[in-house]
Design a protein around this motif. Sequence first.
Motif, PDB file in Angstrom:
ATOM      1  N   THR A  47       0.833  -1.203   0.000  1.00 28.47           N
ATOM      2  CA  THR A  47       0.000   0.000   0.000  1.00 28.47           C
ATOM      3  C   THR A  47       0.868   1.253   0.000  1.00 28.47           C
ATOM      4  N   LEU A  48       1.738   1.375   1.006  1.00 26.40           N
ATOM      5  CA  LEU A  48       2.605   2.545   1.099  1.00 26.40           C
ATOM      6  C   LEU A  48       3.874   2.398   0.260  1.00 26.40           C
ATOM      7  N   GLY A  49       4.300   1.155   0.000  1.00 29.09           N
ATOM      8  CA  GLY A  49       5.528   0.929  -0.759  1.00 29.09           C
ATOM      9  C   GLY A  49       5.530   1.613  -2.122  1.00 29.09           C
ATOM     10  N   PRO A  50       4.485   1.409  -2.940  1.00 36.38           N
ATOM     11  CA  PRO A  50       4.449   2.088  -4.239  1.00 36.38           C
ATOM     12  C   PRO A  50       4.415   3.613  -4.118  1.00 36.38           C
ATOM     13  N   VAL A  51       3.762   4.111  -3.056  1.00 37.26           N
ATOM     14  CA  VAL A  51       3.720   5.559  -2.843  1.00 37.26           C
ATOM     15  C   VAL A  51       5.127   6.098  -2.613  1.00 37.26           C
ATOM     16  N   ALA A  52       5.905   5.391  -1.787  1.00 35.31           N
ATOM     17  CA  ALA A  52       7.278   5.815  -1.518  1.00 35.31           C
ATOM     18  C   ALA A  52       8.116   5.782  -2.792  1.00 35.31           C
ATOM     19  N   MET A  53       7.960   4.727  -3.575  1.00 41.19           N
ATOM     20  CA  MET A  53       8.721   4.615  -4.814  1.00 41.19           C
ATOM     21  C   MET A  53       8.401   5.741  -5.786  1.00 41.19           C
ATOM     22  N   GLY A  54       7.201   6.285  -5.700  1.00 37.32           N
ATOM     23  CA  GLY A  54       6.796   7.342  -6.612  1.00 37.32           C
ATOM     24  C   GLY A  54       7.248   8.729  -6.207  1.00 37.32           C
ATOM     25  N   MET A  55       7.949   8.863  -5.078  1.00 36.12           N
ATOM     26  CA  MET A  55       8.427  10.175  -4.650  1.00 36.12           C
ATOM     27  C   MET A  55       9.345  10.798  -5.695  1.00 36.12           C
ATOM     28  N   ASN A  56       9.112  12.043  -6.032  1.00 38.69           N
ATOM     29  CA  ASN A  56       9.969  12.826  -6.929  1.00 38.69           C
ATOM     30  C   ASN A  56      10.063  12.280  -8.347  1.00 38.69           C
ATOM     31  N   GLY A  74       7.260   0.504 -16.934  1.00 35.94           N
ATOM     32  CA  GLY A  74       5.899  -0.019 -16.992  1.00 35.94           C
ATOM     33  C   GLY A  74       5.671  -1.130 -15.984  1.00 35.94           C
ATOM     34  N   LYS A  75       4.440  -1.573 -15.923  1.00 35.17           N
ATOM     35  CA  LYS A  75       4.044  -2.582 -14.949  1.00 35.17           C
ATOM     36  C   LYS A  75       4.460  -3.962 -15.417  1.00 35.17           C
ATOM     37  N   GLN A  76       4.946  -4.762 -14.478  1.00 34.24           N
ATOM     38  CA  GLN A  76       5.291  -6.143 -14.769  1.00 34.24           C
ATOM     39  C   GLN A  76       4.270  -7.021 -14.048  1.00 34.24           C
ATOM     40  N   PRO A  77       3.289  -7.536 -14.743  1.00 33.66           N
ATOM     41  CA  PRO A  77       2.160  -8.199 -14.110  1.00 33.66           C
ATOM     42  C   PRO A  77       2.547  -9.342 -13.189  1.00 33.66           C
ATOM     43  N   ASN A  78       3.609 -10.046 -13.513  1.00 31.84           N
ATOM     44  CA  ASN A  78       3.952 -11.228 -12.730  1.00 31.84           C
ATOM     45  C   ASN A  78       4.818 -10.931 -11.522  1.00 31.84           C
ATOM     46  N   SER A  79       5.226  -9.674 -11.339  1.00 31.49           N
ATOM     47  CA  SER A  79       6.140  -9.358 -10.254  1.00 31.49           C
ATOM     48  C   SER A  79       5.442  -9.319  -8.912  1.00 31.49           C
ATOM     49  N   PHE A  80       4.205  -8.794  -8.898  1.00 29.46           N
ATOM     50  CA  PHE A  80       3.493  -8.624  -7.643  1.00 29.46           C
ATOM     51  C   PHE A  80       2.067  -9.104  -7.794  1.00 29.46           C
ATOM     52  N   SER A 130      13.160  -7.017  -0.878  1.00 25.06           N
ATOM     53  CA  SER A 130      12.067  -6.534  -1.731  1.00 25.06           C
ATOM     54  C   SER A 130      12.394  -5.195  -2.374  1.00 25.06           C
ATOM     55  N   ALA A 131      13.370  -4.454  -1.825  1.00 25.69           N
ATOM     56  CA  ALA A 131      13.757  -3.168  -2.426  1.00 25.69           C
ATOM     57  C   ALA A 131      14.231  -3.364  -3.863  1.00 25.69           C
ATOM     58  N   VAL A 132      14.955  -4.461  -4.111  1.00 25.62           N
ATOM     59  CA  VAL A 132      15.462  -4.729  -5.458  1.00 25.62           C
ATOM     60  C   VAL A 132      14.301  -5.026  -6.403  1.00 25.62           C
ATOM     61  N   GLU A 163      10.311  -2.956 -10.577  1.00 26.24           N
ATOM     62  CA  GLU A 163       8.904  -2.787 -10.914  1.00 26.24           C
ATOM     63  C   GLU A 163       8.552  -1.337 -11.226  1.00 26.24           C
ATOM     64  N   TYR A 164       9.117  -0.413 -10.484  1.00 28.11           N
ATOM     65  CA  TYR A 164       8.719   0.989 -10.599  1.00 28.11           C
ATOM     66  C   TYR A 164       9.791   1.869 -11.252  1.00 28.11           C
ATOM     67  N   GLY A 165      10.703   1.246 -11.999  1.00 32.19           N
ATOM     68  CA  GLY A 165      11.633   2.009 -12.808  1.00 32.19           C
ATOM     69  C   GLY A 165      12.700   2.750 -12.036  1.00 32.19           C
ATOM     70  N   LYS A 166      13.102   2.220 -10.872  1.00 37.99           N
ATOM     71  CA  LYS A 166      14.165   2.832 -10.086  1.00 37.99           C
ATOM     72  C   LYS A 166      15.482   2.086 -10.330  1.00 37.99           C
ATOM     73  N   ASP A 167      16.511   2.509  -9.633  1.00 38.60           N
ATOM     74  CA  ASP A 167      17.856   1.978  -9.847  1.00 38.60           C
ATOM     75  C   ASP A 167      18.021   0.645  -9.107  1.00 38.60           C
ATOM     76  N   GLU A 168      17.885  -0.470  -9.837  1.00 38.11           N
ATOM     77  CA  GLU A 168      17.990  -1.795  -9.228  1.00 38.11           C
ATOM     78  C   GLU A 168      19.398  -2.068  -8.690  1.00 38.11           C
ATOM     79  N   ILE A 169      20.420  -1.585  -9.415  1.00 42.10           N
ATOM     80  CA  ILE A 169      21.794  -1.822  -8.978  1.00 42.10           C
ATOM     81  C   ILE A 169      22.049  -1.116  -7.645  1.00 42.10           C
ATOM     82  N   LEU A 170      21.563   0.110  -7.510  1.00 44.41           N
ATOM     83  CA  LEU A 170      21.696   0.838  -6.252  1.00 44.41           C
ATOM     84  C   LEU A 170      21.002   0.085  -5.124  1.00 44.41           C
TER      85      LEU A 170
END
Length: 316
Positions: free
Chosen positions: A142-151, A158-164, A274-276, A281-288
């Motif tokens: 619930t809050l996880g996607p909101v945090a990922m969307g900051m800034n 895009g969405k990966q249907p099988n990830s979550f 789960s951060a990775v 899923e939300y287009g952030k830096d997976e390596i970081l």
Amino acid sequence: MDVSVIFSQMAQLFLVMATGYGLYKWGQIDDGFYSRLNRFVLNVTMPAMILGSVLTGSRTVSIHGPSMAAACLILTVLLPVLSCLTAGFLPVKQEDRGLYAFMMMYPNVGFMGFPVMKFIFGNDSVLATSVINLCFNVSLFTLGPVAMGMNGGGRGTGKQPNSFSLKIFLSPGIIASVCAVIFYGFHIPCPSAAGNALNLIGSMTTPLAMMLIGVILAKIPFGEVWRDWRLYLFSLLIQLILPAAAWPVLTFLIPDTLIRGITLIILAMPVANSAVIFAGEYGKDEILAAKTVFLSTFMSMVTIPLIAVWFLVPIG
């Protein structure tokens, strides 16, 4: 609580984790075996540990309701608010602030938390950790996607249907946690043979979970992790400074010593794996995200004993 026992237990966990690291590097564990073993731990041994610990443990040990409510409030409401505020002031790229907020919000309770709590506090801690982990799972989706969307700043993958999937709320771990609460709360009897069998299966969780974490760390190029000074500061922030600063609040709001100790150690946990997954899923830096998981997990072998010694071991 003996200081030497804490360091000895964490050293054991580190050595088991190092074994998983070495086995992957030497080719004894491949990605296919890792995936199957990961599912085995999440779907079989960890649920068995959760349920078996309650069925074979002392039913006379009660969970202090107000303390548990306070712990869940701190970890799933106050911590996310603090994380989002803090991420806005970190010396990082603007597009990475959502990821950093997420990594502050979600310590590794579901995978590393259970074996560490059992090592430090014993079987009585498993039920309380299960309840807290239930709250974390609700927050994560619930809050996880909101945090990922900051800034903003994502790569727009895009969405990966099988990830979550919301089906995670019907996962064996969640079901076992709910059943454990029901068995405990209603004092439902269980044949000793069944409880002991679950405990025996669950006893595999700690070594297998730590070996799997070692495998995750082995997948990251070793040299890359140590070059970014921001990761050191961030890991120290979430694993030493944050728990230390939170201790007065925990002391004031959580009267029960066991739940207070569990909450403190959760705050000192490394970043959740789960951060990775969420970063991808939300287009952030997976390596970081992967490097932060690596470094924070590596540092936790020292920081968790330090936090336990500073705040949980009586002086004198």
